[in-house]
Design a protein around this motif. Structure first.
Motif, PDB file in Angstrom:
ATOM      1  N   GLU A 160      -5.942  -2.361  10.836  1.00  0.00           N
ATOM      2  CA  GLU A 160      -6.453  -1.050  11.209  1.00  0.00           C
ATOM      3  C   GLU A 160      -7.760  -1.171  11.985  1.00  0.00           C
ATOM      4  N   SER A 161      -7.902  -0.308  12.978  1.00  0.00           N
ATOM      5  CA  SER A 161      -9.103  -0.208  13.816  1.00  0.00           C
ATOM      6  C   SER A 161      -9.290  -1.390  14.762  1.00  0.00           C
ATOM      7  N   SER A 162      -8.263  -2.217  14.956  1.00  0.00           N
ATOM      8  CA  SER A 162      -8.311  -3.299  15.936  1.00  0.00           C
ATOM      9  C   SER A 162      -7.531  -2.877  17.178  1.00  0.00           C
ATOM     10  N   VAL A 163      -8.144  -3.034  18.353  1.00  0.00           N
ATOM     11  CA  VAL A 163      -7.468  -2.686  19.602  1.00  0.00           C
ATOM     12  C   VAL A 163      -6.508  -3.811  19.972  1.00  0.00           C
ATOM     13  N   VAL A 164      -5.228  -3.489  20.101  1.00  0.00           N
ATOM     14  CA  VAL A 164      -4.204  -4.502  20.357  1.00  0.00           C
ATOM     15  C   VAL A 164      -3.213  -4.007  21.407  1.00  0.00           C
ATOM     16  N   SER A 165      -2.447  -4.941  21.935  1.00  0.00           N
ATOM     17  CA  SER A 165      -1.288  -4.608  22.759  1.00  0.00           C
ATOM     18  C   SER A 165      -0.244  -5.700  22.539  1.00  0.00           C
ATOM     19  N   TYR A 166       1.015  -5.342  22.701  1.00  0.00           N
ATOM     20  CA  TYR A 166       2.065  -6.339  22.590  1.00  0.00           C
ATOM     21  C   TYR A 166       3.193  -5.998  23.561  1.00  0.00           C
ATOM     22  N   MET A 205       4.779   5.068  27.557  1.00  0.00           N
ATOM     23  CA  MET A 205       5.854   4.519  26.710  1.00  0.00           C
ATOM     24  C   MET A 205       7.039   4.145  27.576  1.00  0.00           C
ATOM     25  N   ASN A 206       7.566   2.953  27.429  1.00  0.00           N
ATOM     26  CA  ASN A 206       8.694   2.506  28.228  1.00  0.00           C
ATOM     27  C   ASN A 206       9.980   3.169  27.768  1.00  0.00           C
ATOM     28  N   LYS A 207      10.820   3.509  28.764  1.00  0.00           N
ATOM     29  CA  LYS A 207      12.113   4.096  28.448  1.00  0.00           C
ATOM     30  C   LYS A 207      13.099   2.999  28.085  1.00  0.00           C
ATOM     31  N   LEU A 208      13.883   3.198  27.030  1.00  0.00           N
ATOM     32  CA  LEU A 208      14.829   2.184  26.592  1.00  0.00           C
ATOM     33  C   LEU A 208      16.109   2.274  27.418  1.00  0.00           C
ATOM     34  N   SER A 209      16.619   1.130  27.853  1.00  0.00           N
ATOM     35  CA  SER A 209      17.855   1.100  28.622  1.00  0.00           C
ATOM     36  C   SER A 209      19.057   1.162  27.693  1.00  0.00           C
ATOM     37  N   ASN A 210      20.269   1.194  28.262  1.00  0.00           N
ATOM     38  CA  ASN A 210      21.481   1.404  27.468  1.00  0.00           C
ATOM     39  C   ASN A 210      21.749   0.292  26.457  1.00  0.00           C
ATOM     40  N   ASP A 211      21.329  -0.955  26.763  1.00  0.00           N
ATOM     41  CA  ASP A 211      21.615  -2.065  25.858  1.00  0.00           C
ATOM     42  C   ASP A 211      20.468  -2.344  24.888  1.00  0.00           C
ATOM     43  N   THR A 212      19.536  -1.433  24.788  1.00  0.00           N
ATOM     44  CA  THR A 212      18.452  -1.558  23.819  1.00  0.00           C
ATOM     45  C   THR A 212      18.532  -0.400  22.833  1.00  0.00           C
ATOM     46  N   TYR A 213      17.784  -0.522  21.742  1.00  0.00           N
ATOM     47  CA  TYR A 213      17.807   0.547  20.749  1.00  0.00           C
ATOM     48  C   TYR A 213      16.495   0.579  19.992  1.00  0.00           C
ATOM     49  N   LYS A 214      16.248   1.699  19.356  1.00  0.00           N
ATOM     50  CA  LYS A 214      15.091   1.839  18.480  1.00  0.00           C
ATOM     51  C   LYS A 214      15.447   2.819  17.374  1.00  0.00           C
ATOM     52  N   HIS A 215      15.301   2.372  16.132  1.00  0.00           N
ATOM     53  CA  HIS A 215      15.514   3.221  14.963  1.00  0.00           C
ATOM     54  C   HIS A 215      14.210   3.217  14.168  1.00  0.00           C
ATOM     55  N   SER A 265      13.212  -5.453  28.730  1.00  0.00           N
ATOM     56  CA  SER A 265      12.323  -6.420  29.373  1.00  0.00           C
ATOM     57  C   SER A 265      10.964  -5.794  29.674  1.00  0.00           C
ATOM     58  N   GLY A 266       9.907  -6.473  29.222  1.00  0.00           N
ATOM     59  CA  GLY A 266       8.559  -6.018  29.535  1.00  0.00           C
ATOM     60  C   GLY A 266       8.073  -4.824  28.735  1.00  0.00           C
ATOM     61  N   TYR A 267       8.864  -4.344  27.768  1.00  0.00           N
ATOM     62  CA  TYR A 267       8.433  -3.195  26.954  1.00  0.00           C
ATOM     63  C   TYR A 267       7.058  -3.478  26.346  1.00  0.00           C
ATOM     64  N   THR A 268       6.140  -2.531  26.497  1.00  0.00           N
ATOM     65  CA  THR A 268       4.753  -2.745  26.074  1.00  0.00           C
ATOM     66  C   THR A 268       4.240  -1.583  25.241  1.00  0.00           C
ATOM     67  N   TRP A 269       3.471  -1.918  24.204  1.00  0.00           N
ATOM     68  CA  TRP A 269       2.712  -0.915  23.444  1.00  0.00           C
ATOM     69  C   TRP A 269       1.231  -1.259  23.555  1.00  0.00           C
ATOM     70  N   GLY A 270       0.383  -0.244  23.787  1.00  0.00           N
ATOM     71  CA  GLY A 270      -1.050  -0.443  23.876  1.00  0.00           C
ATOM     72  C   GLY A 270      -1.513  -0.696  25.292  1.00  0.00           C
ATOM     73  N   PRO A 271      -2.800  -1.071  25.421  1.00  0.00           N
ATOM     74  CA  PRO A 271      -3.768  -1.336  24.336  1.00  0.00           C
ATOM     75  C   PRO A 271      -4.209  -0.051  23.635  1.00  0.00           C
ATOM     76  N   ALA A 272      -4.243  -0.118  22.314  1.00  0.00           N
ATOM     77  CA  ALA A 272      -4.639   0.999  21.471  1.00  0.00           C
ATOM     78  C   ALA A 272      -4.904   0.455  20.073  1.00  0.00           C
ATOM     79  N   LEU A 273      -5.317   1.335  19.173  1.00  0.00           N
ATOM     80  CA  LEU A 273      -5.551   0.905  17.797  1.00  0.00           C
ATOM     81  C   LEU A 273      -4.730   1.741  16.835  1.00  0.00           C
ATOM     82  N   ARG A 274      -4.569   1.244  15.652  1.00  0.00           N
ATOM     83  CA  ARG A 274      -3.844   1.931  14.578  1.00  0.00           C
ATOM     84  C   ARG A 274      -4.828   2.317  13.481  1.00  0.00           C
ATOM     85  N   ASP A 275      -4.465   3.330  12.697  1.00  0.00           N
ATOM     86  CA  ASP A 275      -5.288   3.711  11.546  1.00  0.00           C
ATOM     87  C   ASP A 275      -4.691   3.172  10.255  1.00  0.00           C
ATOM     88  N   HIS A 276      -3.853   2.118  10.389  1.00  0.00           N
ATOM     89  CA  HIS A 276      -3.181   1.543   9.230  1.00  0.00           C
ATOM     90  C   HIS A 276      -2.796   0.105   9.550  1.00  0.00           C
TER      91      HIS A 276
END
Length: 283
Positions: A78-84, A1-11, A35-46
């Motif tokens: 759901e059950s599709s392997v993705v990354s973004y 998991m990418n660490k968020l820098s000071n000028d980014t946020y996540k709620h 910049s370059g924040y990435t999730w996956g490759p993985a799948l979701r159950d929803h």
């Protein structure tokens, strides 16, 4: 998991218990990515739908790569392997909601989003940002919070469904039969109804009812009715002082042992174990 820098946020918000009648919010929130924040490759159950409000990024699924920018949506099935990934120079900001439930597949099928077409240009429809924000603003773990979140989720999906050209699927005769069947179940599940009762009420044969349920919901009418009743039972287990037997009778089962077997089939645990896990009620 990418660490968020000071000028980014996540709620974000994730409820501890993911149960509801026909639709459940699994998670929701909004994020300005680094910049370059990435999730996956993985799948979701929803199901998971993102609406990009600024910047751009890429979405990869089934060996396909989609360029996504502000005003576009991308859906994770759901059950599709993705990354973004967020763009390196112009990282995106997006709002999202994750959900599932007995009605989820039917509602998604009514929308323009498909497994084979998981990206949608919705530019000019600012209603999506406010609708997703409303889900997050009403987040909470109580029954009233859950009801509000699901209500706003239905509104978000209604805007999405409205994008379908002419709502052809929604107005098809088979879809209308399914809608009428679901209404009959919602209003009568606590009675001793069966599939013949449902088919008779909406004016089709039992075999035709089976075919249209499989086509639109990917499950049989019996399975939908059972899941509906068990999800209602879960709500009663968490939020009432009724005994297991009283709950069984309240959701249409006159045999407590049979109710317990069906409950375990769909939830993986017996009703009494489910109760102890949630800590809401003891029989």
């Amino acid at each position: 998991m990418n660490k968020l820098s000071n000028d980014t946020y996540k709620h974000s918000f994730k409820p501890k218990i993911r149960e509801n009648l026909g639709l459940t919010v699994y998670n929701c929130g909004f994020q300005k990515c680094e910049s370059g924040y990435t999730w996956g490759p993985a799948l979701r159950d929803h199901y998971l739908i993102h609406y990009v409000t600024a910047g751009k990024g890429t979405y990869k699924v089934n060996n396909n790569i989609y360029e996504v920018h502000a005003g576009m949506m991308f859906a994770v099935f759901e059950s599709s392997v993705v990354s973004y990934s967020a763009d390196e120079k112009d990282p995106w900001e997006y709002y999202w909601v994750g959900f599932n439930g007995a009605d989820a597949e039917r509602l998604v099928k009514l929308s323009p989003l498909r497994k084979e077409a998981p990206v949608l240009n919705a530019k000019g429809n600012d209603v999506f940002q406010s609708a997703l924000l409303d889900i997050y603003r009403n987040a909470g773990s109580g029954p009233a919070d859950e009801a509000r979140m699901v209500g706003y989720l239905y509104l978000f999906l209604s805007h999405l469904i409205a994008l379908s050209a002419g709502n052809a699927k929604y107005s098809s005769s088979s879809a209308v039969y399914v809608e009428n069947a679901l209404k009959f179940i919602r209003y009568n599940y606590s009675n001793k109804i069966d599939i013949c009762d449902i088919a008779k009420n909406i004016g089709v044969s039992r075999s035709h009812l089976y075919r249209i349920f499989v086509r639109h919901l990917s499950m049989s009418p019996n399975e939908y009715l059972a899941k509906f009743r068990i999800n209602e039972a879960c709500a009663l287990l968490r939020n009432s002082s009724l005994s297991i037997g009283e709950i069984a009778n309240s959701v249409g089962f006159d045999d407590q042992l049979y109710f317990s077997r069906v409950f375990k089939k769909y939830k993986g645990v017996a009703p009494s174990r489910y109760v102890s896990q949630t800590g809401q009620h003891s029989d």
